[in-house]
Design an enzyme around this catalytic site. Structure first.
Site, PDB file in Angstrom:
ATOM      1  N   GLY A  73      16.742  -4.329  55.597  1.00 52.52           N
ATOM      2  CA  GLY A  73      16.895  -5.054  56.849  1.00 52.52           C
ATOM      3  C   GLY A  73      15.546  -5.279  57.505  1.00 52.52           C
ATOM      4  N   GLY A 118      18.872  -2.081  53.049  1.00 51.51           N
ATOM      5  CA  GLY A 118      19.878  -3.131  53.126  1.00 51.51           C
ATOM      6  C   GLY A 118      19.983  -3.960  51.871  1.00 51.51           C
ATOM      7  N   GLU A 141      15.271   4.738  54.757  1.00 49.26           N
ATOM      8  CA  GLU A 141      15.677   4.841  56.161  1.00 49.26           C
ATOM      9  C   GLU A 141      15.322   6.179  56.795  1.00 49.26           C
ATOM     10  OE1 GLU A 141      18.690   1.975  54.327  1.00 49.26           O
ATOM     11  OE2 GLU A 141      17.431   3.642  53.716  1.00 49.26           O
ATOM     12  N   ASP A 149      22.229   4.272  55.311  1.00 45.20           N
ATOM     13  CA  ASP A 149      23.425   3.538  55.724  1.00 45.20           C
ATOM     14  C   ASP A 149      23.880   2.564  54.649  1.00 45.20           C
ATOM     15  OD1 ASP A 149      21.275   1.830  56.023  1.00 45.20           O
ATOM     16  OD2 ASP A 149      21.963   0.965  57.909  1.00 45.20           O
TER      17      ASP A 149
END
Length: 205
Positions: A73, A118, A141, A149
């Site tokens: 992301g 992501g 992350e 996630d």
């Protein structure tokens, strides 16, 4: 839609190539290593939902333009915006991950290059994940103070032994052969077989 590339209004960060019953979705932010913007996740979600209902589409192929599949992301964009924008971004991204994980049609992800955060979320949930010697997987992350996630607690926990826990907690990087060995990739194909080296340009359905 005519055969070839489509650049619908606001959709140029995700290109679409049609080939008979297949649709190739190309992440198109090569200078940012195809880091996911809100525009990208929203467009991908729109396309996946549309193709789920389209009987003329039987196969989805996901790839990245340039030397990365997807570096994750776009944290910088999310961090600079209002918290409501960040919430909307992650809500849309997680819905996209769920749709991909429960999709009725096969998805082939061509993981030639960087696959992180992501980027794993929009590929690992698909039925087929093709790694190359250029693949670099990681869940970085934790270095940002976030938990792994995008469904990582599901797929990492299903890796052999405590390998998934190690990757999730440390953000360790894996190459394509290691991805295949532990089950993150389902197939391994040398990039040269597709006429590519550090670029995914040669991959075609």
């Amino acid at each position: 839609m005519a055969s070839g590339y489509s650049t619908n209004e606001g959709g140029d960060q995700v290109l679409v190539k049609e080939n008979l019953i297949a649709r190739t979705l190309i992440l198109n932010r090569p200078r940012q290593l195809n880091a996911l913007s809100f525009q990208m996740v929203a467009r991908l979600l729109e396309l996946f939902l549309a193709y789920e209902k389209d009987s003329s589409v039987s196969l989805l192929i996901l790839k990245g333009e340039g030397r990365a599949f997807c570096a994750g992301g776009d944290v910088a964009i999310v961090a600079k915006g209002h918290w409501k924008f960040g919430a909307k971004f992650f809500w849309t991204e997680y819905i996209l991950n769920y749709v991909m994980a429960t999709y009725s049609k096969p998805q082939v992800s061509l993981l030639n290059g960087i696959v992180m955060g992501g980027g794993a979320g929009v590929s690992i949930h698909g039925r087929f994940r093709v790694a190359t010697e250029n693949s670099v997987f990681a869940m970085p992350e934790t270095s940002l103070g976030l938990f792994p996630d995008v469904g990582a607690s599901y797929y990492l926990s299903r890796l052999p032994g405590l390998f998934g826990e190690y990757v999730g907690l440390t953000g360790a990087r894996l190459d394509g052969a290691e991805m295949l060995a532990c089950g993150l990739a389902t197939h391994f194909v040398p990039a040269k077989e597709y006429g590519g080296s550090s670029s995914s340009e040669g991959f075609e359905p």
